[in-house]
Write a protein that holds these residues in place. Sequence first.
Motif, PDB file in Angstrom:
ATOM      1  N   GLN A  35      -1.619   5.695   0.257  1.00 37.46           N
ATOM      2  CA  GLN A  35      -2.826   6.927   0.942  1.00 37.46           C
ATOM      3  C   GLN A  35      -2.358   7.070   2.340  1.00 37.46           C
ATOM      4  O   GLN A  35      -2.173   8.347   2.870  1.00 37.46           O
ATOM      5  N   MET A  64      -7.956  11.444  -2.661  1.00 37.38           N
ATOM      6  CA  MET A  64      -7.247  10.187  -1.561  1.00 37.38           C
ATOM      7  C   MET A  64      -8.720   9.618  -1.242  1.00 37.38           C
ATOM      8  O   MET A  64      -9.538   8.679  -1.205  1.00 37.38           O
ATOM      9  N   GLN A 119     -10.615   6.053  -1.815  1.00 31.51           N
ATOM     10  CA  GLN A 119     -10.936   5.593  -1.470  1.00 31.51           C
ATOM     11  C   GLN A 119     -11.159   4.005  -1.311  1.00 31.51           C
ATOM     12  O   GLN A 119     -10.781   2.861  -1.343  1.00 31.51           O
TER      13      GLN A 119
END
Length: 207
Positions: free
Chosen positions: A100, A163, A167
Amino acid sequence: MSHDDVLNPKHMPHDPEKATLEGKNKFVGFWMFLGGETVLFASLFGTYLALSGSTSGDNTPENLFGLELVFIMTMLLLTSSLTSVYAMYHMKNHDFKKMQLWLGVTVLLGLGFLGCEIYEFYHYIHEYGFTFRSSAFGSGFYTLVGFHGGHVLFGLFWITSLMIRNQKRGLNLYNAPKFYISSLYWHFIDVVWVFIFTVVYLLGKVG
């Protein structure tokens, strides 16, 4: 493979993006899509080359293009391709946080590229009056470079969406192919820009 294996990153193989039939099918679909994109960009390059000699007044490639800004844009995009590679390296090692992180750096570099491109267009329009309708050369230039910029924007939206959406989910066999294919798409955008840098700016500057 059980349902828990799909959701637990600890049980994932070294190549999670290709570990399932669904993941492999995504790759097949992506390569077909990329083939169409390649033909489309090839057509735009051909159109630009055919129109690049049809200029108006002093708005020629030699007078307009400044290689300093274009070089910065190129470095931003090529560096973003490298950070994308780092992200996929950490994905294969099941380190979601570092993946990430590097994807975030990739997005920031891509935004920097887009910012430079918007400034470039603004400069051409307001300083030189060079617009889409100025000449056939202008139409070919803005169509090709702008179309690529649109692909960069789409790629940034795609990566950012992945993303944000994943998450809290972490990495698994379901989303790993999505991350990997978005990275391949980003590399494709970078390769197209290298051709734009060479064909449009370098060749245009040397006449």
